[in-house]
Design a protein around this motif. Sequence first.
Motif, short mmCIF file in Angstrom:
data_model
loop_
_atom_site.label_atom_id
_atom_site.label_comp_id
_atom_site.label_asym_id
_atom_site.label_seq_id
_atom_site.Cartn_x
_atom_site.Cartn_y
_atom_site.Cartn_z
N UNK A 288 -47.62 -90.54 66.93
CA UNK A 288 -47.03 -90.56 65.60
C UNK A 288 -47.28 -91.90 64.92
N UNK A 289 -47.40 -91.88 63.62
CA UNK A 289 -47.33 -93.13 62.86
C UNK A 289 -45.97 -93.76 63.12
N UNK A 290 -45.86 -95.09 63.12
CA UNK A 290 -44.56 -95.72 63.39
C UNK A 290 -43.43 -95.22 62.51
N UNK A 291 -43.71 -94.96 61.23
CA UNK A 291 -42.65 -94.46 60.35
C UNK A 291 -42.12 -93.12 60.83
N UNK A 292 -43.02 -92.25 61.28
CA UNK A 292 -42.61 -90.94 61.81
C UNK A 292 -41.86 -91.11 63.13
N UNK A 293 -42.40 -91.94 64.00
CA UNK A 293 -41.78 -92.14 65.31
C UNK A 293 -40.35 -92.66 65.19
N UNK A 294 -40.10 -93.53 64.24
CA UNK A 294 -38.77 -94.11 64.10
C UNK A 294 -37.75 -93.09 63.59
N UNK A 295 -38.19 -92.21 62.71
CA UNK A 295 -37.27 -91.15 62.25
C UNK A 295 -36.99 -90.16 63.37
N UNK B 95 -37.06 -90.83 66.56
CA UNK B 95 -36.21 -91.50 67.54
C UNK B 95 -34.75 -91.50 67.10
N UNK B 96 -34.52 -91.43 65.79
CA UNK B 96 -33.15 -91.39 65.27
C UNK B 96 -32.58 -89.98 65.23
N UNK B 97 -33.36 -88.98 65.71
CA UNK B 97 -32.84 -87.62 65.80
C UNK B 97 -33.37 -86.66 64.76
N UNK B 98 -34.22 -87.11 63.84
CA UNK B 98 -34.76 -86.20 62.84
C UNK B 98 -35.87 -85.33 63.44
N UNK B 99 -36.02 -84.12 62.94
CA UNK B 99 -36.99 -83.17 63.45
C UNK B 99 -38.05 -82.88 62.38
N UNK B 100 -39.32 -82.98 62.76
CA UNK B 100 -40.43 -82.76 61.83
C UNK B 100 -40.66 -81.26 61.63
N UNK B 101 -40.73 -80.85 60.36
CA UNK B 101 -41.06 -79.46 60.04
C UNK B 101 -42.57 -79.24 59.96
N UNK B 102 -43.28 -80.23 59.44
CA UNK B 102 -44.73 -80.09 59.32
C UNK B 102 -45.29 -81.11 58.36
#
Length: 557
Positions: free
Chosen positions: A84-91, A93-100
Amino acid sequence: MITAVERVRAAYARIAQVDRPEVWICLRPQAETEADAAAVDKRIAAGERLPLAGTVFAVKGNIDVAGLPTTAGCPAYAYIPDADAPAVARLKAAGAVVLGTTNLDQFATGLVGTRSPYGTVRNAVDPNRVSGGSSSGSAVSVALGIADIALGTDTAGSGRVPAAFNGIVGLKPTIGLVPTEGVVPACASLDCVTVFARTLPEAERALSLMAAPSGRRVTAPAPRRPGPWRIAVPEPEQLGQLDTGWVEAFQAAAQLLADAGAELLPVDLTPFTEAAAMLYEGAFVAERYTAVGAFIDSHAGSPDLDPTVAGIISRAKNIPAHQLFADRQKVASLRARALASLGDADALLLPTAPGHPTIAEVAADPLGANARLGRYTNSTNLFDLAAVAVPAGEVNGLPFGVMLIGPTFTDERLVPIAGLLTAPPLRLAVIGAHLSGQPLNGQLLAVGGRLVRTTMTAPAYRLYALDTLPPKPGLVRVGKGGSTIEAEVWQLPAQGLGALLAALPRPMALGSVELADGSFVTGFLCEPQAVEGAREITSFGGWRAYVHALPRPEDRR
Protein backbone atom coordinates in the motif's frame (compact mmCIF):
# COMPACT_ATOMS: atom_id res chain seq x y z
CA MET A 1 -21.94 1.75 17.41
CA ILE A 2 -22.05 0.23 13.95
CA THR A 3 -19.64 -2.64 13.34
CA ALA A 4 -17.17 -2.67 10.47
CA VAL A 5 -19.03 -5.55 8.82
CA GLU A 6 -22.35 -3.69 9.06
CA ARG A 7 -20.77 -0.59 7.54
CA VAL A 8 -19.33 -2.58 4.63
CA ARG A 9 -22.71 -4.17 3.91
CA ALA A 10 -24.37 -0.75 3.96
CA ALA A 11 -21.77 0.55 1.50
CA TYR A 12 -22.40 -2.23 -1.01
CA ALA A 13 -26.16 -1.80 -0.65
CA ARG A 14 -25.68 1.88 -1.46
CA ILE A 15 -23.50 1.02 -4.47
CA ALA A 16 -26.30 -1.10 -5.87
CA GLN A 17 -28.87 1.58 -5.10
CA VAL A 18 -27.15 4.52 -6.83
CA ASP A 19 -25.98 2.49 -9.86
CA ARG A 20 -22.93 4.60 -10.72
CA PRO A 21 -20.44 2.08 -12.12
CA GLU A 22 -18.31 4.86 -13.63
CA VAL A 23 -17.18 5.83 -10.12
CA TRP A 24 -15.00 2.72 -9.84
CA ILE A 25 -12.00 1.33 -11.66
CA CYS A 26 -11.64 -1.67 -9.36
CA LEU A 27 -14.37 -2.39 -6.82
CA ARG A 28 -13.37 -5.17 -4.46
CA PRO A 29 -15.66 -8.21 -4.11
CA GLN A 30 -17.98 -7.73 -1.16
CA ALA A 31 -16.96 -11.02 0.48
CA GLU A 32 -13.31 -9.98 0.44
CA THR A 33 -14.09 -6.57 1.94
CA GLU A 34 -16.35 -8.12 4.59
CA ALA A 35 -13.49 -10.41 5.61
CA ASP A 36 -11.28 -7.37 6.24
CA ALA A 37 -14.09 -5.76 8.21
CA ALA A 38 -14.59 -8.89 10.31
CA ALA A 39 -10.89 -8.79 11.19
CA VAL A 40 -11.32 -5.18 12.35
CA ASP A 41 -14.31 -6.11 14.50
CA LYS A 42 -12.30 -8.94 16.04
CA ARG A 43 -9.48 -6.57 16.95
CA ILE A 44 -11.93 -4.15 18.54
CA ALA A 45 -13.48 -6.98 20.54
CA ALA A 46 -9.99 -7.88 21.77
CA GLY A 47 -9.59 -4.38 23.17
CA GLU A 48 -7.57 -2.62 20.46
CA ARG A 49 -8.14 1.07 19.89
CA LEU A 50 -8.78 1.67 16.19
CA PRO A 51 -9.93 5.27 15.58
CA LEU A 52 -11.34 4.47 12.12
CA ALA A 53 -13.08 1.20 12.96
CA GLY A 54 -16.42 1.15 11.16
CA THR A 55 -15.12 3.43 8.40
CA VAL A 56 -14.95 2.52 4.71
CA PHE A 57 -12.88 4.44 2.21
CA ALA A 58 -12.17 4.71 -1.49
CA VAL A 59 -8.79 5.37 -3.12
CA LYS A 60 -8.07 7.34 -6.28
CA GLY A 61 -6.79 5.05 -9.01
CA ASN A 62 -3.31 6.59 -9.11
CA ILE A 63 -2.58 5.61 -5.48
CA ASP A 64 -1.27 2.12 -4.69
CA VAL A 65 -3.49 -0.38 -2.90
CA ALA A 66 -1.74 -3.71 -2.46
CA GLY A 67 -3.21 -6.37 -4.76
CA LEU A 68 -5.37 -3.96 -6.79
CA PRO A 69 -4.28 -2.58 -10.16
CA THR A 70 -2.94 0.95 -10.14
CA THR A 71 -4.04 2.33 -13.50
CA ALA A 72 -3.85 6.13 -13.19
CA GLY A 73 -6.91 6.01 -15.45
CA CYS A 74 -5.14 4.15 -18.26
CA PRO A 75 -5.72 0.37 -18.64
CA ALA A 76 -2.45 -0.17 -20.54
CA TYR A 77 -0.47 1.49 -17.74
CA ALA A 78 -1.80 -0.82 -15.02
CA TYR A 79 0.48 -2.61 -12.55
CA ILE A 80 -0.21 -4.56 -9.36
CA PRO A 81 1.61 -3.07 -6.35
CA ASP A 82 2.94 -5.35 -3.63
CA ALA A 83 2.42 -2.75 -0.90
CA ASP A 84 0.00 0.00 0.00
CA ALA A 85 0.99 3.61 -0.40
CA PRO A 86 1.81 4.99 3.09
CA ALA A 87 -1.36 7.10 3.10
CA VAL A 88 -3.47 3.99 2.46
CA ALA A 89 -1.53 1.87 4.93
CA ARG A 90 -2.02 4.38 7.73
CA LEU A 91 -5.78 4.52 7.27
CA LYS A 92 -5.98 0.73 7.17
CA ALA A 93 -3.87 0.50 10.32
CA ALA A 94 -6.41 2.76 12.03
CA GLY A 95 -9.22 0.33 11.17
CA ALA A 96 -10.57 1.72 7.90
CA VAL A 97 -11.52 -0.76 5.16
CA VAL A 98 -10.79 -0.15 1.46
CA LEU A 99 -13.73 -0.54 -0.92
CA GLY A 100 -11.72 -0.15 -4.11
CA THR A 101 -10.00 2.27 -6.46
CA THR A 102 -11.84 5.10 -8.17
CA ASN A 103 -11.98 6.69 -11.59
CA LEU A 104 -10.05 9.86 -12.42
CA ASP A 105 -8.99 12.19 -15.18
CA GLN A 106 -6.24 10.14 -16.79
CA PHE A 107 -2.79 10.57 -15.23
CA ALA A 108 -4.40 13.10 -12.86
CA THR A 109 -4.46 15.64 -15.70
CA GLY A 110 -7.69 17.63 -15.57
CA LEU A 111 -10.28 19.27 -13.35
CA VAL A 112 -13.38 17.91 -15.07
CA GLY A 113 -13.75 14.15 -14.46
CA THR A 114 -14.47 13.37 -18.12
CA ARG A 115 -10.98 12.39 -19.35
CA SER A 116 -11.04 8.66 -18.72
CA PRO A 117 -11.48 5.52 -20.83
CA TYR A 118 -13.37 4.11 -17.85
CA GLY A 119 -16.14 6.62 -18.51
CA THR A 120 -17.23 10.09 -17.50
CA VAL A 121 -17.90 10.41 -13.77
CA ARG A 122 -21.18 12.27 -13.48
CA ASN A 123 -21.90 14.80 -10.77
CA ALA A 124 -23.53 13.45 -7.60
CA VAL A 125 -26.28 16.09 -7.63
CA ASP A 126 -26.89 16.72 -11.35
CA PRO A 127 -25.77 13.88 -13.66
CA ASN A 128 -25.69 16.30 -16.60
CA ARG A 129 -22.82 18.23 -15.01
CA VAL A 130 -19.20 17.33 -14.47
CA SER A 131 -18.11 15.90 -11.16
CA GLY A 132 -14.82 17.78 -11.18
CA GLY A 133 -11.42 16.17 -11.53
CA SER A 134 -9.06 14.71 -11.47
CA SER A 135 -10.22 12.98 -8.25
CA SER A 136 -13.73 12.56 -9.64
CA GLY A 137 -14.63 9.04 -8.51
CA SER A 138 -13.31 9.57 -4.99
CA ALA A 139 -15.36 12.72 -4.46
CA VAL A 140 -18.56 11.22 -5.87
CA SER A 141 -18.19 8.05 -3.78
CA VAL A 142 -18.29 10.23 -0.67
CA ALA A 143 -21.01 12.57 -1.89
CA LEU A 144 -23.31 9.62 -2.72
CA GLY A 145 -22.85 8.18 0.78
CA ILE A 146 -20.94 5.09 -0.35
CA ALA A 147 -17.57 5.86 1.27
CA ASP A 148 -17.08 7.75 4.51
CA ILE A 149 -13.79 9.21 3.33
CA ALA A 150 -11.80 8.97 0.12
CA LEU A 151 -8.28 9.71 -0.99
CA GLY A 152 -7.51 11.98 -3.91
CA THR A 153 -4.50 13.89 -5.14
CA ASP A 154 -4.11 17.59 -5.82
CA THR A 155 -1.61 19.29 -8.12
CA ALA A 156 -3.80 21.99 -9.63
CA GLY A 157 -7.00 21.69 -7.58
CA SER A 158 -8.00 18.05 -7.93
CA GLY A 159 -8.65 17.69 -4.20
CA ARG A 160 -10.83 20.80 -4.07
CA VAL A 161 -12.82 21.34 -7.28
CA PRO A 162 -14.57 17.93 -6.99
CA ALA A 163 -15.38 18.72 -3.36
CA ALA A 164 -17.05 21.98 -4.37
CA PHE A 165 -19.03 20.45 -7.23
CA ASN A 166 -20.37 17.63 -5.06
CA GLY A 167 -21.04 19.51 -1.82
CA ILE A 168 -18.40 17.88 0.39
CA VAL A 169 -15.16 18.78 2.20
CA GLY A 170 -11.73 18.53 0.58
CA LEU A 171 -8.52 18.95 2.59
CA LYS A 172 -5.37 19.75 0.59
CA PRO A 173 -2.42 19.64 2.96
CA THR A 174 0.89 21.42 2.64
CA ILE A 175 3.17 19.55 0.24
CA GLY A 176 5.11 16.91 2.18
CA LEU A 177 2.69 16.63 5.09
CA VAL A 178 1.35 13.34 3.70
CA PRO A 179 3.84 11.03 1.93
CA THR A 180 3.43 10.68 -1.82
CA GLU A 181 5.28 7.36 -2.12
CA GLY A 182 3.09 4.90 -3.97
CA VAL A 183 1.41 7.68 -5.98
CA VAL A 184 1.76 7.85 -9.77
CA PRO A 185 3.14 11.37 -10.18
CA ALA A 186 1.50 14.11 -12.16
CA CYS A 187 4.01 16.84 -11.29
CA ALA A 188 6.08 15.18 -8.57
CA SER A 189 7.32 18.42 -7.03
CA LEU A 190 3.76 19.77 -6.69
CA ASP A 191 1.68 16.66 -5.92
CA CYS A 192 0.01 15.96 -2.60
CA VAL A 193 -2.43 13.36 -1.27
CA THR A 194 -5.79 14.80 -0.22
CA VAL A 195 -8.84 13.58 1.64
CA PHE A 196 -12.58 13.97 0.95
CA ALA A 197 -15.27 13.65 3.61
CA ARG A 198 -18.79 14.83 4.26
CA THR A 199 -17.75 16.76 7.38
CA LEU A 200 -14.69 18.69 8.52
CA PRO A 201 -14.06 16.53 11.63
CA GLU A 202 -14.02 13.36 9.52
CA ALA A 203 -11.59 14.87 7.03
CA GLU A 204 -9.37 16.33 9.74
CA ARG A 205 -9.17 13.03 11.61
CA ALA A 206 -8.18 11.12 8.47
CA LEU A 207 -5.56 13.70 7.54
CA SER A 208 -4.05 13.62 11.02
CA LEU A 209 -3.66 9.84 10.77
CA MET A 210 -1.97 10.04 7.36
CA ALA A 211 0.28 12.99 8.12
CA ALA A 212 4.03 12.54 8.48
CA PRO A 213 6.92 14.36 6.84
CA SER A 214 8.10 12.75 3.62
CA GLY A 215 11.48 13.88 2.39
CA ARG A 216 10.91 17.34 3.80
CA ARG A 217 11.64 18.91 7.16
CA VAL A 218 8.39 20.19 8.63
CA THR A 219 8.80 23.53 10.39
CA ALA A 220 6.25 25.19 12.60
CA PRO A 221 4.41 28.13 11.05
CA ALA A 222 5.18 31.60 12.32
CA PRO A 223 3.15 32.53 15.43
CA ARG A 224 0.04 34.47 14.57
CA ARG A 225 -0.70 37.90 16.00
CA PRO A 226 -3.38 37.63 18.74
CA GLY A 227 -6.88 38.64 17.86
CA PRO A 228 -9.78 37.40 15.75
CA TRP A 229 -9.19 35.38 12.61
CA ARG A 230 -8.03 37.65 9.79
CA ILE A 231 -9.35 36.62 6.38
CA ALA A 232 -8.20 38.15 3.11
CA VAL A 233 -11.11 38.61 0.68
CA PRO A 234 -10.70 39.93 -2.89
CA GLU A 235 -13.06 42.47 -4.40
CA PRO A 236 -15.66 40.98 -6.80
CA GLU A 237 -14.05 42.61 -9.84
CA GLN A 238 -10.84 40.64 -9.23
CA LEU A 239 -12.65 37.31 -9.34
CA GLY A 240 -13.30 37.46 -13.07
CA GLN A 241 -16.40 36.03 -14.70
CA LEU A 242 -18.40 33.74 -12.39
CA ASP A 243 -21.56 31.76 -13.03
CA THR A 244 -24.84 33.53 -12.28
CA GLY A 245 -25.40 33.93 -8.57
CA TRP A 246 -21.90 32.85 -7.55
CA VAL A 247 -20.62 36.33 -6.68
CA GLU A 248 -23.53 36.78 -4.29
CA ALA A 249 -22.93 33.33 -2.78
CA PHE A 250 -19.25 34.16 -2.27
CA GLN A 251 -20.08 37.46 -0.61
CA ALA A 252 -22.53 35.64 1.67
CA ALA A 253 -19.75 33.27 2.76
CA ALA A 254 -17.48 36.22 3.51
CA GLN A 255 -20.25 37.86 5.53
CA LEU A 256 -20.75 34.64 7.47
CA LEU A 257 -17.10 34.77 8.51
CA ALA A 258 -17.49 38.41 9.50
CA ASP A 259 -20.61 37.63 11.53
CA ALA A 260 -18.65 34.93 13.33
CA GLY A 261 -16.07 37.50 14.42
CA ALA A 262 -13.46 37.30 11.66
CA GLU A 263 -11.77 40.45 10.43
CA LEU A 264 -12.00 40.78 6.64
CA LEU A 265 -8.96 42.28 4.92
CA PRO A 266 -8.40 43.49 1.34
CA VAL A 267 -6.05 41.52 -0.91
CA ASP A 268 -4.64 41.84 -4.41
CA LEU A 269 -5.46 38.62 -6.25
CA THR A 270 -3.28 39.43 -9.27
CA PRO A 271 -0.19 37.38 -8.33
CA PHE A 272 -2.37 34.36 -7.61
CA THR A 273 -4.17 34.44 -10.96
CA GLU A 274 -0.97 35.17 -12.91
CA ALA A 275 0.71 32.14 -11.35
CA ALA A 276 -2.38 30.01 -11.94
CA ALA A 277 -2.14 30.61 -15.68
CA MET A 278 1.49 29.45 -15.68
CA LEU A 279 0.79 25.92 -14.40
CA TYR A 280 -0.31 24.66 -17.83
CA GLU A 281 0.68 27.54 -20.11
CA GLY A 282 4.25 27.65 -18.80
CA ALA A 283 7.07 25.14 -18.49
CA PHE A 284 5.79 23.35 -15.37
CA VAL A 285 3.77 20.97 -17.52
CA ALA A 286 7.10 19.48 -18.61
CA GLU A 287 7.17 17.64 -15.29
CA ARG A 288 4.10 15.73 -16.43
CA TYR A 289 6.07 14.55 -19.43
CA THR A 290 8.85 13.43 -17.07
CA ALA A 291 6.32 11.29 -15.19
CA VAL A 292 4.55 9.46 -18.04
CA GLY A 293 5.67 11.04 -21.31
CA ALA A 294 7.73 8.07 -22.48
CA PHE A 295 4.77 5.75 -21.86
CA ILE A 296 2.44 8.02 -23.83
CA ASP A 297 4.89 8.27 -26.73
CA SER A 298 5.22 4.48 -26.88
CA HIS A 299 1.43 4.05 -26.91
CA ALA A 300 0.56 6.79 -29.40
CA GLY A 301 -2.85 6.19 -30.93
CA SER A 302 -3.87 3.63 -28.31
CA PRO A 303 -7.59 3.66 -27.42
CA ASP A 304 -6.47 3.45 -23.79
CA LEU A 305 -5.13 7.01 -23.98
CA ASP A 306 -7.43 9.98 -23.55
CA PRO A 307 -6.58 12.21 -26.54
CA THR A 308 -6.82 15.45 -24.58
CA VAL A 309 -4.50 14.21 -21.85
CA ALA A 310 -2.09 12.66 -24.34
CA GLY A 311 -1.92 15.92 -26.26
CA ILE A 312 -1.24 18.03 -23.18
CA ILE A 313 1.58 15.80 -21.98
CA SER A 314 3.14 15.08 -25.40
CA ARG A 315 3.37 18.78 -26.27
CA ALA A 316 5.45 19.33 -23.13
CA LYS A 317 8.26 17.18 -24.53
CA ASN A 318 9.94 20.02 -26.37
CA ILE A 319 9.76 22.75 -23.70
CA PRO A 320 13.32 24.12 -23.34
CA ALA A 321 15.06 23.94 -19.98
CA HIS A 322 15.72 27.68 -19.90
CA GLN A 323 11.96 28.32 -19.93
CA LEU A 324 11.51 26.19 -16.82
CA PHE A 325 14.18 28.14 -14.94
CA ALA A 326 12.67 31.43 -16.08
CA ASP A 327 9.22 30.31 -14.97
CA ARG A 328 10.56 29.24 -11.60
CA GLN A 329 12.03 32.67 -11.08
CA LYS A 330 8.77 34.31 -12.09
CA VAL A 331 6.75 32.12 -9.70
CA ALA A 332 9.16 32.97 -6.88
CA SER A 333 8.58 36.65 -7.56
CA LEU A 334 4.81 36.18 -7.76
CA ARG A 335 4.84 34.20 -4.51
CA ALA A 336 6.65 37.01 -2.73
CA ARG A 337 4.05 39.47 -4.01
CA ALA A 338 1.21 37.16 -2.99
CA LEU A 339 2.49 36.69 0.55
CA ALA A 340 3.10 40.41 0.90
CA SER A 341 -0.48 41.05 -0.21
CA LEU A 342 -1.77 38.56 2.37
CA GLY A 343 0.24 40.25 5.12
CA ASP A 344 -0.72 38.78 8.49
CA ALA A 345 -3.98 37.28 7.23
CA ASP A 346 -4.61 33.76 8.51
CA ALA A 347 -6.23 32.70 5.27
CA LEU A 348 -7.39 33.79 1.83
CA LEU A 349 -11.06 33.17 1.02
CA LEU A 350 -11.88 32.31 -2.59
CA PRO A 351 -14.58 30.53 -4.55
CA THR A 352 -13.24 27.05 -5.23
CA ALA A 353 -14.07 27.43 -8.91
CA PRO A 354 -15.62 30.18 -11.07
CA GLY A 355 -18.43 28.00 -12.38
CA HIS A 356 -19.83 24.50 -12.84
CA PRO A 357 -19.99 23.38 -16.49
CA THR A 358 -22.15 20.68 -18.00
CA ILE A 359 -20.63 17.56 -19.51
CA ALA A 360 -21.71 18.82 -22.93
CA GLU A 361 -19.93 22.16 -22.40
CA VAL A 362 -16.69 20.40 -21.53
CA ALA A 363 -17.01 18.13 -24.56
CA ALA A 364 -17.42 21.19 -26.80
CA ASP A 365 -14.34 22.95 -25.38
CA PRO A 366 -12.26 20.48 -23.35
CA LEU A 367 -9.21 22.71 -22.92
CA GLY A 368 -10.98 26.02 -22.37
CA ALA A 369 -13.53 24.70 -19.91
CA ASN A 370 -10.86 22.93 -17.90
CA ALA A 371 -8.54 25.97 -17.85
CA ARG A 372 -11.31 28.15 -16.43
CA LEU A 373 -11.85 25.78 -13.50
CA GLY A 374 -8.28 26.20 -12.26
CA ARG A 375 -8.36 29.98 -11.98
CA TYR A 376 -8.31 29.95 -8.16
CA THR A 377 -6.73 26.57 -7.43
CA ASN A 378 -3.75 26.32 -9.81
CA SER A 379 -1.45 28.61 -7.84
CA THR A 380 -1.79 26.95 -4.43
CA ASN A 381 0.88 24.29 -4.82
CA LEU A 382 3.09 26.54 -6.94
CA PHE A 383 3.14 28.87 -3.92
CA ASP A 384 3.53 25.98 -1.42
CA LEU A 385 0.34 26.78 0.48
CA ALA A 386 -2.25 24.74 2.38
CA ALA A 387 -5.96 24.73 1.57
CA VAL A 388 -9.36 23.41 2.58
CA ALA A 389 -12.50 23.42 0.43
CA VAL A 390 -15.91 23.41 2.11
CA PRO A 391 -19.55 23.67 1.03
CA ALA A 392 -21.05 27.16 1.24
CA GLY A 393 -24.67 26.65 0.28
CA GLU A 394 -26.35 26.22 -3.07
CA VAL A 395 -26.92 28.31 -6.18
CA ASN A 396 -29.76 27.34 -8.49
CA GLY A 397 -29.99 23.92 -6.84
CA LEU A 398 -26.29 23.09 -7.28
CA PRO A 399 -23.62 22.96 -4.57
CA PHE A 400 -21.51 26.09 -4.16
CA GLY A 401 -18.14 25.83 -2.47
CA VAL A 402 -15.41 28.10 -1.19
CA MET A 403 -11.87 27.43 -0.09
CA LEU A 404 -9.52 28.86 2.47
CA ILE A 405 -5.85 29.02 1.53
CA GLY A 406 -3.18 29.55 4.18
CA PRO A 407 0.61 29.79 4.47
CA THR A 408 2.84 26.71 4.49
CA PHE A 409 2.10 24.30 7.36
CA THR A 410 -0.86 26.30 8.69
CA ASP A 411 -3.13 23.34 7.97
CA GLU A 412 -4.37 23.14 11.56
CA ARG A 413 -5.39 26.81 11.52
CA LEU A 414 -7.50 26.46 8.39
CA VAL A 415 -9.83 23.83 9.81
CA PRO A 416 -11.30 25.94 12.66
CA ILE A 417 -11.68 28.88 10.28
CA ALA A 418 -13.52 26.67 7.80
CA GLY A 419 -15.63 25.49 10.72
CA LEU A 420 -17.11 28.99 10.91
CA LEU A 421 -18.69 28.30 7.54
CA THR A 422 -19.96 24.81 8.33
CA ALA A 423 -21.07 25.08 11.97
CA PRO A 424 -22.71 27.94 13.90
CA PRO A 425 -20.42 29.69 16.40
CA LEU A 426 -20.88 29.03 20.09
CA ARG A 427 -20.91 31.40 23.04
CA LEU A 428 -18.85 31.03 26.19
CA ALA A 429 -19.12 32.93 29.51
CA VAL A 430 -15.81 33.55 31.29
CA ILE A 431 -15.35 35.04 34.76
CA GLY A 432 -11.65 34.70 35.59
CA ALA A 433 -8.25 34.19 34.01
CA HIS A 434 -9.80 34.13 30.50
CA LEU A 435 -11.20 37.68 30.84
CA SER A 436 -9.78 40.39 28.61
CA GLY A 437 -6.32 41.35 29.82
CA GLN A 438 -5.98 38.31 32.07
CA PRO A 439 -3.26 35.63 31.67
CA LEU A 440 -5.35 33.01 29.82
CA ASN A 441 -7.24 35.36 27.50
CA GLY A 442 -4.81 34.46 24.72
CA GLN A 443 -6.31 30.95 24.63
CA LEU A 444 -9.60 32.43 23.44
CA LEU A 445 -7.92 34.64 20.87
CA ALA A 446 -5.82 31.76 19.57
CA VAL A 447 -8.90 29.75 18.57
CA GLY A 448 -10.65 32.69 16.92
CA GLY A 449 -12.61 33.98 19.89
CA ARG A 450 -14.35 37.36 19.78
CA LEU A 451 -15.64 39.37 22.74
CA VAL A 452 -19.40 39.89 22.43
CA ARG A 453 -20.21 41.79 25.62
CA THR A 454 -19.44 42.32 29.29
CA THR A 455 -22.29 41.49 31.64
CA MET A 456 -23.14 39.97 35.02
CA THR A 457 -24.34 36.55 36.08
CA ALA A 458 -27.70 36.02 37.71
CA PRO A 459 -27.60 36.55 41.53
CA ALA A 460 -27.12 32.84 42.13
CA TYR A 461 -23.34 32.35 42.38
CA ARG A 462 -20.45 32.57 44.81
CA LEU A 463 -16.84 33.17 43.78
CA TYR A 464 -13.66 31.73 45.30
CA ALA A 465 -9.91 32.29 44.78
CA LEU A 466 -8.36 28.94 43.95
CA ASP A 467 -4.77 27.99 44.70
CA THR A 468 -3.74 27.41 41.06
CA LEU A 469 -1.06 28.62 38.67
CA PRO A 470 -1.88 30.98 37.13
CA PRO A 471 -4.33 32.14 39.82
CA LYS A 472 -7.95 31.70 38.81
CA PRO A 473 -11.35 31.76 40.46
CA GLY A 474 -13.92 29.08 41.05
CA LEU A 475 -17.56 29.92 40.27
CA VAL A 476 -20.14 27.84 42.13
CA ARG A 477 -23.91 28.07 41.74
CA VAL A 478 -25.65 28.20 45.14
CA GLY A 479 -29.13 29.48 44.34
CA LYS A 480 -30.25 31.32 47.48
CA GLY A 481 -27.57 33.42 49.09
CA GLY A 482 -25.73 34.00 45.84
CA SER A 483 -24.68 37.21 44.16
CA THR A 484 -24.03 38.62 40.70
CA ILE A 485 -20.52 38.19 39.31
CA GLU A 486 -18.88 40.08 36.43
CA ALA A 487 -18.68 37.97 33.25
CA GLU A 488 -17.67 38.31 29.63
CA VAL A 489 -19.46 36.51 26.82
CA TRP A 490 -17.18 35.37 23.98
CA GLN A 491 -18.09 33.89 20.60
CA LEU A 492 -16.02 30.90 19.49
CA PRO A 493 -16.03 28.47 16.56
CA ALA A 494 -17.29 25.05 17.62
CA GLN A 495 -13.84 23.51 17.11
CA GLY A 496 -12.32 26.25 19.26
CA LEU A 497 -14.58 25.44 22.18
CA GLY A 498 -13.70 21.78 21.77
CA ALA A 499 -9.99 22.60 21.91
CA LEU A 500 -10.47 24.59 25.11
CA LEU A 501 -12.45 21.79 26.70
CA ALA A 502 -9.79 19.22 25.80
CA ALA A 503 -7.14 21.31 27.58
CA LEU A 504 -9.29 22.32 30.57
CA PRO A 505 -7.61 21.29 33.84
CA ARG A 506 -9.47 20.11 36.89
CA PRO A 507 -11.18 21.37 38.98
CA MET A 508 -12.53 23.56 36.16
CA ALA A 509 -15.47 22.33 34.10
CA LEU A 510 -17.87 23.58 31.46
CA GLY A 511 -21.46 24.00 32.46
CA SER A 512 -24.49 26.22 31.98
CA VAL A 513 -24.12 29.72 33.45
CA GLU A 514 -27.21 31.90 34.00
CA LEU A 515 -26.75 35.54 33.07
CA ALA A 516 -28.45 38.60 34.53
CA ASP A 517 -30.94 38.76 31.65
CA GLY A 518 -32.12 35.22 32.40
CA SER A 519 -30.36 33.59 29.44
CA PHE A 520 -28.05 30.60 29.82
CA VAL A 521 -24.61 30.36 28.21
CA THR A 522 -21.96 27.65 28.39
CA GLY A 523 -19.30 28.83 30.83
CA PHE A 524 -16.45 27.94 33.17
CA LEU A 525 -17.61 26.55 36.49
CA CYS A 526 -15.80 24.83 39.34
CA GLU A 527 -16.31 21.50 41.05
CA PRO A 528 -17.83 22.34 44.49
CA GLN A 529 -15.34 20.26 46.49
CA ALA A 530 -12.47 22.29 45.02
CA VAL A 531 -13.47 25.45 46.92
CA GLU A 532 -13.20 23.84 50.34
CA GLY A 533 -10.68 25.95 52.25
CA ALA A 534 -10.44 28.50 49.40
CA ARG A 535 -10.92 32.21 50.07
CA GLU A 536 -14.39 33.44 49.16
CA ILE A 537 -14.22 36.61 47.09
CA THR A 538 -17.88 37.04 46.14
CA SER A 539 -18.02 40.46 47.79
CA PHE A 540 -15.61 41.88 45.20
CA GLY A 541 -18.22 41.35 42.49
CA GLY A 542 -15.79 39.75 40.07
CA TRP A 543 -12.28 38.42 39.48
CA ARG A 544 -10.86 41.63 38.04
CA ALA A 545 -11.93 43.69 41.05
CA TYR A 546 -10.37 41.11 43.36
CA VAL A 547 -7.07 41.07 41.43
CA HIS A 548 -6.92 44.87 41.40
CA ALA A 549 -7.44 44.93 45.16
CA LEU A 550 -4.48 42.64 45.83
CA PRO A 551 -1.33 44.33 47.17
CA ARG A 552 1.17 45.17 44.45
CA PRO A 553 4.51 43.30 44.63
CA GLU A 554 6.32 46.47 45.64
CA ASP A 555 3.78 47.07 48.42
CA ARG A 556 4.27 43.54 49.71
CA ARG A 557 8.02 44.23 49.93
